[in-house]
Design a protein around this motif. Structure first.
Motif, mmCIF file in Angstrom:
data_model
loop_
_atom_site.group_PDB
_atom_site.id
_atom_site.type_symbol
_atom_site.label_atom_id
_atom_site.label_comp_id
_atom_site.label_asym_id
_atom_site.label_seq_id
_atom_site.Cartn_x
_atom_site.Cartn_y
_atom_site.Cartn_z
ATOM 1 N N GLY A 30 9.152 -1.838 8.082
ATOM 2 C CA GLY A 30 9.526 -0.738 7.457
ATOM 3 C C GLY A 30 10.897 -0.324 7.963
ATOM 4 O O GLY A 30 11.812 0.121 7.095
ATOM 5 N N ALA A 31 11.437 -0.623 9.087
ATOM 6 C CA ALA A 31 12.447 -0.545 9.819
ATOM 7 C C ALA A 31 13.604 -1.386 9.037
ATOM 8 O O ALA A 31 14.731 -0.906 8.583
ATOM 9 C CB ALA A 31 12.794 -0.584 11.295
ATOM 10 N N LEU A 89 0.354 8.543 8.195
ATOM 11 C CA LEU A 89 1.743 8.988 7.819
ATOM 12 C C LEU A 89 2.556 8.007 7.482
ATOM 13 O O LEU A 89 3.303 8.165 6.277
ATOM 14 C CB LEU A 89 2.320 10.261 8.590
ATOM 15 C CG LEU A 89 3.802 10.557 8.507
ATOM 16 C CD1 LEU A 89 3.578 11.414 7.018
ATOM 17 C CD2 LEU A 89 4.284 11.314 9.609
ATOM 18 N N TRP A 90 2.766 6.996 8.429
ATOM 19 C CA TRP A 90 3.764 5.919 8.054
ATOM 20 C C TRP A 90 3.302 5.057 6.947
ATOM 21 O O TRP A 90 4.023 4.827 6.173
ATOM 22 C CB TRP A 90 3.635 4.996 9.350
ATOM 23 C CG TRP A 90 4.708 4.122 9.406
ATOM 24 C CD1 TRP A 90 5.899 3.949 9.771
ATOM 25 C CD2 TRP A 90 4.334 2.745 8.970
ATOM 26 N NE1 TRP A 90 6.495 2.592 9.593
ATOM 27 C CE2 TRP A 90 5.468 1.942 9.246
ATOM 28 C CE3 TRP A 90 3.221 1.949 8.590
ATOM 29 C CZ2 TRP A 90 5.469 0.377 8.784
ATOM 30 C CZ3 TRP A 90 3.102 0.699 8.474
ATOM 31 C CH2 TRP A 90 4.346 -0.248 8.379
ATOM 32 N N ALA A 95 4.223 3.299 1.574
ATOM 33 C CA ALA A 95 3.912 3.072 0.120
ATOM 34 C C ALA A 95 4.801 3.688 -0.759
ATOM 35 O O ALA A 95 5.180 3.368 -1.682
ATOM 36 C CB ALA A 95 2.351 3.559 0.083
ATOM 37 N N ALA A 96 5.121 5.287 -0.574
ATOM 38 C CA ALA A 96 6.038 6.043 -1.417
ATOM 39 C C ALA A 96 7.275 5.042 -1.421
ATOM 40 O O ALA A 96 8.005 5.250 -2.613
ATOM 41 C CB ALA A 96 6.053 7.268 -0.854
ATOM 42 N N PHE A 97 7.943 4.716 -0.333
ATOM 43 C CA PHE A 97 9.293 4.071 -0.355
ATOM 44 C C PHE A 97 9.115 2.798 -1.280
ATOM 45 O O PHE A 97 10.061 2.578 -1.995
ATOM 46 C CB PHE A 97 9.403 3.634 1.087
ATOM 47 C CG PHE A 97 10.908 3.081 1.212
ATOM 48 C CD1 PHE A 97 12.014 3.920 1.532
ATOM 49 C CD2 PHE A 97 11.250 1.720 1.051
ATOM 50 C CE1 PHE A 97 13.350 3.598 1.497
ATOM 51 C CE2 PHE A 97 12.526 1.184 0.966
ATOM 52 C CZ PHE A 97 13.543 2.201 1.483
ATOM 53 N N LEU A 187 4.794 -4.484 0.707
ATOM 54 C CA LEU A 187 3.198 -5.015 0.514
ATOM 55 C C LEU A 187 2.791 -5.640 1.840
ATOM 56 O O LEU A 187 1.587 -5.486 2.402
ATOM 57 C CB LEU A 187 3.051 -5.732 -0.559
ATOM 58 C CG LEU A 187 3.473 -5.403 -1.978
ATOM 59 C CD1 LEU A 187 3.219 -6.340 -3.122
ATOM 60 C CD2 LEU A 187 2.099 -4.205 -2.267
ATOM 61 N N VAL A 188 3.512 -6.622 2.287
ATOM 62 C CA VAL A 188 3.336 -7.139 3.668
ATOM 63 C C VAL A 188 3.089 -6.122 4.777
ATOM 64 O O VAL A 188 2.055 -6.150 5.549
ATOM 65 C CB VAL A 188 4.217 -8.172 4.136
ATOM 66 C CG1 VAL A 188 3.975 -8.639 5.439
ATOM 67 C CG2 VAL A 188 4.335 -9.298 3.101
#
Length: 476
Positions: A30-31, A89-90, A95-97, A187-188
């Motif tokens: 994510g980062a 939350l993460w 998913a939204a990103f 996705l990963v």
């Protein structure tokens, strides 16, 4: 034996369990998405504007809208982390990103793209601190340096490779791929997140302070927007600069007054009463400014002063990212062994020492020398910036981490905006004054070195606070 207290150096022999490393690996995905996306989109603005038939003044909002939305959601991340499981939350923000990245790629107009970038920025402002909260709660204060060192690889490495990756993508593909590249990462990360992230929960029960959101979120966004307008107006006295900054500061002042007297504030600003946290975030403001300011100045230095193309500029910047990637894991180990304050003092001094020679080199400086200086600056950044973040998180209790991560990220963003504005003012004033082109860059690099020296001085205060905390809670 008494366990070490937050803010104190840890035992070197304290091994990190495998599940913590797995958590760190997941969060890094994510980062990388968040940091790489910013540099990729900035590179593609002109191409996007040409394809969508929008002027540069309009298409610049593709970048600005993202930053403003991110500033708003950073202020509510702590509240969300208390209402739901932090890992949930993460995953939701990730998913939204990812979904908004797809929406950005298929945007038919500039207005549609700007709107989807707002949604993407809101998601990023939740995803980044939520991931750091998960890591901090999984690692604990004694292991914070080593774990955050891994995350720091994305913070330093992704923006460094962004120009090269973006240039290659635009040379062979269309601009929507600048957004679609996020999809496989997302996705990963989602698959790994469902499998490995711990079900960490915050402290529920707070009601959302809507007025606090307006004051804090609007204040941060207004300050960042006003400072970013310096780059386009070339003046600190222009109305689009000083008015948003003034309104933003007024909003933040109102929020601080409101939060200080509230039983359940939107952000617990009382964390600044913790000497180690206060010193770490203050030093991080200047260290973050030097880092983000350098990420803006260096591409301009190569493209404008040296006349290099987009792809070549990206290749030239790889040395900086490589230095950070090499040193960050070692910087994390040193932070856990000796304390973040001591490491950050020397690290930020080293950043200043690596950057300052650029303030004296001629316009036709030797390319090998430049690469060596950039590599040295990357190495120094690995032991300059991230130990301050680790120290801030290690200084607070587990249940305070959602607020701490939000505050640290806000301070870094505002510090980066101040530094970028400083660079813009210096370069524009140098051009308006008729100086030699290299002179403006000399002064800008000297300013970044001064920011690093200020971060080093503030880190001395952090070292003292950590030492006093250790004296109060010695390891028996």
């Amino acid at each position: 034996m008494t366990a070490p207290r937050p803010g104190t150096p840890a035992l070197a022999a304290d091994r990190i369990p495998g599940h913590v490393w797995r958590t760190a690996g997941v969060v890094v995905f994510g980062a990388v998405m968040g940091m790489l996306d910013t540099s990729l989109v900035t590179i593609g603005l002109r191409t996007i504007g040409t394809d969508l038939g929008a002027p540069l003044a309009t298409v610049q909002w593709v970048a600005s809208a993202y930053l403003l939305a991110l500033g708003v959601s950073l202020t509510v991340c702590g509240w969300f982390a208390r209402r739901v499981v932090v890992s949930r939350l993460w995953r939701g923000a990730l998913a939204a990103f990812t979904l908004t990245s797809v929406a950005c790629a298929f945007a038919p107009t500039a207005g549609w793209l700007i709107g989807t970038r707002v949604l993407q920025g809101l998601a990023a402002g939740l995803m980044i601190p939520a991931g750091q909260t998960i890591l901090g709660q999984a690692a604990g204060p004694q292991r914070m340096g080593r774990v955050m060192g891994v995350v720091g690889i994305a913070v330093v490495g992704a923006p460094a490779i962004g120009p090269a990756v973006g240039g290659l993508m635009l040379a062979h593909w269309s601009w929507p791929w600048l957004f679609l590249i996020n999809v496989p990462f997302g996705l990963v990360a989602l698959a790994l997140g469902w499998r490995y992230l711990p079900p960490t929960r915050g402290v529920p029960g707070r009601r959302l302070d809507v007025i606090g959101v307006v004051l804090a979120g609007g204040g941060v966004s207004a300050v960042v927007y006003g400072l970013s307008e310096i780059g386009s107006t070339g003046s600190v006295t222009a109305l689009p600069v000083w008015l948003p900054v003034l309104l933003g500061l007024a909003g933040l002042a109102g929020f601080l007054l409101r939060a200080a007297g509230a039983e359940q504030p939107l952000l617990d600003v009382r964390l600044f009463g913790n000497p180690a946290f206060r010193a770490a975030t203050s030093a991080g403001f200047f260290a973050g400014g030097a880092m983000f300011g350098g990420m803006v100045l260096l591409p301009l230095y190569f493209q404008v002063l040296h006349g290099t193309g987009l792809i070549r500029t990206g290749v030239d910047l790889l040395a900086y990212g490589l230095g950070g990637i090499v040193m960050l894991p070692l910087g994390g180990r040193l932070t856990d062994r000796f304390g973040g304050g001591r490491v950050a003092v020397l690290g930020n001094l080293a950043v200043a020492a690596a950057v300052l020679p650029l303030a004296f080199l001629p316009a036709d400086a030797n390319g090998v020398l430049l690469q060596l200086l950039l590599f040295a600056a990357g190495l120094a950044t690995g032991v300059g910036a991230m130990p301050l973040v680790s120290s801030a998180y290690a200084a607070v209790r587990r249940e305070q981490l959602p607020d701490a991560t939000a505050i640290v990220n806000i301070m870094q963003r505002v510090g980066g905006a101040v530094a970028v504005a400083l660079v813009a003012v210096i370069l524009s004033r140098a051009a308006a004054s008729g100086w030699a082109p290299v002179a403006g860059y000399h002064l800008a690099f000297a300013a970044l070195a001064a920011l690093s020296l200020t971060a080093s001085a503030a880190s001395i205060v952090l070292r003292g606070a950590q030492r006093r905390a250790q004296d109060r809670h010695p390891i028996a």
